[in-house]
Design a protein around this motif. Structure first.
Motif, PDB file in Angstrom:
ATOM      1  N   LEU A  29      34.136  32.632   9.241  1.00 58.43           N
ATOM      2  CA  LEU A  29      33.318  33.572   8.477  1.00 58.43           C
ATOM      3  C   LEU A  29      33.369  33.169   7.007  1.00 58.43           C
ATOM      4  N   THR A  30      32.198  32.991   6.407  1.00 60.16           N
ATOM      5  CA  THR A  30      32.112  32.690   4.975  1.00 60.16           C
ATOM      6  C   THR A  30      31.085  33.617   4.347  1.00 60.16           C
ATOM      7  N   PHE A  31      31.215  33.851   3.050  1.00 63.74           N
ATOM      8  CA  PHE A  31      30.309  34.704   2.301  1.00 63.74           C
ATOM      9  C   PHE A  31      29.713  33.891   1.160  1.00 63.74           C
ATOM     10  N   ASP A  32      28.392  33.988   0.993  1.00 61.15           N
ATOM     11  CA  ASP A  32      27.685  33.348  -0.119  1.00 61.15           C
ATOM     12  C   ASP A  32      27.184  34.423  -1.058  1.00 61.15           C
ATOM     13  N   ASN A  33      26.940  34.046  -2.310  1.00 60.31           N
ATOM     14  CA  ASN A  33      26.361  34.952  -3.306  1.00 60.31           C
ATOM     15  C   ASN A  33      27.142  36.247  -3.438  1.00 60.31           C
ATOM     16  N   VAL A  34      28.450  36.146  -3.563  1.00 60.01           N
ATOM     17  CA  VAL A  34      29.315  37.320  -3.690  1.00 60.01           C
ATOM     18  C   VAL A  34      29.363  37.744  -5.153  1.00 60.01           C
ATOM     19  N   ASN A  35      29.213  39.031  -5.419  1.00 56.61           N
ATOM     20  CA  ASN A  35      29.296  39.564  -6.776  1.00 56.61           C
ATOM     21  C   ASN A  35      30.717  39.436  -7.307  1.00 56.61           C
ATOM     22  N   GLN A  36      30.835  39.349  -8.630  1.00 53.59           N
ATOM     23  CA  GLN A  36      32.153  39.255  -9.261  1.00 53.59           C
ATOM     24  C   GLN A  36      33.000  40.496  -8.985  1.00 53.59           C
ATOM     25  N   GLU A  37      32.371  41.658  -8.877  1.00 57.35           N
ATOM     26  CA  GLU A  37      33.114  42.907  -8.698  1.00 57.35           C
ATOM     27  C   GLU A  37      33.725  43.036  -7.306  1.00 57.35           C
ATOM     28  N   CYS A  38      33.328  42.171  -6.374  1.00 53.15           N
ATOM     29  CA  CYS A  38      33.858  42.241  -5.007  1.00 53.15           C
ATOM     30  C   CYS A  38      35.279  41.699  -4.915  1.00 53.15           C
ATOM     31  N   GLY A  39      35.687  40.892  -5.877  1.00 51.01           N
ATOM     32  CA  GLY A  39      37.050  40.389  -5.883  1.00 51.01           C
ATOM     33  C   GLY A  39      37.235  39.148  -5.028  1.00 51.01           C
ATOM     34  N   GLU A  40      38.485  38.794  -4.848  1.00 49.32           N
ATOM     35  CA  GLU A  40      38.850  37.554  -4.153  1.00 49.32           C
ATOM     36  C   GLU A  40      38.837  37.679  -2.633  1.00 49.32           C
ATOM     37  N   PHE A  42      36.578  38.093  -0.472  1.00 50.69           N
ATOM     38  CA  PHE A  42      35.495  37.415   0.224  1.00 50.69           C
ATOM     39  C   PHE A  42      35.497  35.901   0.030  1.00 50.69           C
ATOM     40  N   ARG A  43      36.301  35.383  -0.848  1.00 53.94           N
ATOM     41  CA  ARG A  43      36.279  33.956  -1.165  1.00 53.94           C
ATOM     42  C   ARG A  43      36.925  33.128  -0.060  1.00 53.94           C
ATOM     43  N   GLY A  44      36.408  31.915   0.111  1.00 62.95           N
ATOM     44  CA  GLY A  44      36.972  30.979   1.074  1.00 62.95           C
ATOM     45  C   GLY A  44      36.457  31.178   2.484  1.00 62.95           C
ATOM     46  N   LYS A  45      37.089  30.461   3.392  1.00 57.27           N
ATOM     47  CA  LYS A  45      36.728  30.537   4.802  1.00 57.27           C
ATOM     48  C   LYS A  45      37.774  31.353   5.546  1.00 57.27           C
ATOM     49  N   HIS A  46      37.304  32.181   6.454  1.00 62.01           N
ATOM     50  CA  HIS A  46      38.184  33.037   7.239  1.00 62.01           C
ATOM     51  C   HIS A  46      37.980  32.670   8.706  1.00 62.01           C
ATOM     52  N   LYS A  47      39.057  32.335   9.396  1.00 62.16           N
ATOM     53  CA  LYS A  47      38.968  31.942  10.801  1.00 62.16           C
ATOM     54  C   LYS A  47      39.482  33.062  11.682  1.00 62.16           C
ATOM     55  N   GLY A  48      38.781  33.296  12.802  1.00 59.08           N
ATOM     56  CA  GLY A  48      39.190  34.372  13.691  1.00 59.08           C
ATOM     57  C   GLY A  48      38.259  34.553  14.868  1.00 59.08           C
ATOM     58  N   LYS A  49      38.059  35.820  15.250  1.00 57.87           N
ATOM     59  CA  LYS A  49      37.235  36.184  16.407  1.00 57.87           C
ATOM     60  C   LYS A  49      36.150  37.152  15.962  1.00 57.87           C
ATOM     61  N   VAL A  50      35.011  37.111  16.665  1.00 60.10           N
ATOM     62  CA  VAL A  50      33.929  38.056  16.416  1.00 60.10           C
ATOM     63  C   VAL A  50      33.654  38.839  17.691  1.00 60.10           C
ATOM     64  N   PHE A  51      33.526  40.143  17.533  1.00 61.96           N
ATOM     65  CA  PHE A  51      33.185  41.026  18.639  1.00 61.96           C
ATOM     66  C   PHE A  51      31.855  41.699  18.318  1.00 61.96           C
ATOM     67  N   VAL A  52      30.930  41.670  19.260  1.00 59.87           N
ATOM     68  CA  VAL A  52      29.674  42.398  19.141  1.00 59.87           C
ATOM     69  C   VAL A  52      29.795  43.599  20.060  1.00 59.87           C
ATOM     70  N   THR A  53      29.649  44.786  19.490  1.00 60.98           N
ATOM     71  CA  THR A  53      29.773  46.018  20.271  1.00 60.98           C
ATOM     72  C   THR A  53      28.411  46.703  20.347  1.00 60.98           C
ATOM     73  N   THR A  54      28.384  47.833  20.959  1.00 60.54           N
ATOM     74  CA  THR A  54      27.140  48.600  21.056  1.00 60.54           C
ATOM     75  C   THR A  54      26.721  49.202  19.718  1.00 60.54           C
ATOM     76  N   HIS A  55      27.622  49.206  18.716  1.00 62.35           N
ATOM     77  CA  HIS A  55      27.326  49.832  17.425  1.00 62.35           C
ATOM     78  C   HIS A  55      27.356  48.859  16.246  1.00 62.35           C
ATOM     79  N   ARG A  56      28.166  47.804  16.333  1.00 61.25           N
ATOM     80  CA  ARG A  56      28.413  46.970  15.156  1.00 61.25           C
ATOM     81  C   ARG A  56      28.934  45.597  15.534  1.00 61.25           C
ATOM     82  N   MET A  57      29.096  44.763  14.520  1.00 63.92           N
ATOM     83  CA  MET A  57      29.707  43.451  14.675  1.00 63.92           C
ATOM     84  C   MET A  57      31.032  43.477  13.913  1.00 63.92           C
ATOM     85  N   ILE A  58      32.105  42.983  14.547  1.00 60.10           N
ATOM     86  CA  ILE A  58      33.444  43.054  13.962  1.00 60.10           C
ATOM     87  C   ILE A  58      34.064  41.669  13.956  1.00 60.10           C
TER      88      ILE A  58
END
Length: 103
Positions: A29-40, A42-58
């Motif tokens: 998971l990576t984030f582009d165009n992150v605002n300065q106020e969001c902090g650190e 969101f920076r960098g690459k995050h490795k893990g798992k993604v779950f798609v549910t009936t309501h959201r993505m986690i």
């Protein structure tokens, strides 16, 4: 969108009645165009798992020392989603995620 609210002791927290539709391991998971106020967080690459549910993505991080342990977004706060399947690269999904009102 919520940060570090969808996990507990390395596991996944679901709403009552929410069901897992699909999941994937070895996700980056990576984030582009992150605002300065969001902090650190969101920076960098995050490795893990993604779950798609009936309501959201986690997203759940594999590294318990990462600042971003979980990231969840409801489908209604996603827009401009693109699913890409390049011939010589990994499949990926890109899009824009908005924060919840007053979030």
């Amino acid at each position: 969108m919520s940060i570090n609210q969808a996990h507990y002791e390395g596991g996944l927290l679901l709403y009552q009645g929410e069901q897992i539709v699909n999941h994937s391991k070895n996700v980056t998971l990576t984030f582009d165009n992150v605002n300065q106020e969001c902090g650190e967080i969101f920076r960098g690459k995050h490795k893990g798992k993604v779950f798609v549910t009936t309501h959201r993505m986690i997203f759940l991080s594999n590294d318990q020392r990462d600042n971003l342990l979980s990231f969840a977004v409801a489908f209604m706060y996603m827009k401009n989603l693109h699913v890409e399947q390049p011939l010589l690269g990994a499949n990926y999904i890109s899009g824009i995620v908005a924060a919840h009102p007053n979030g």
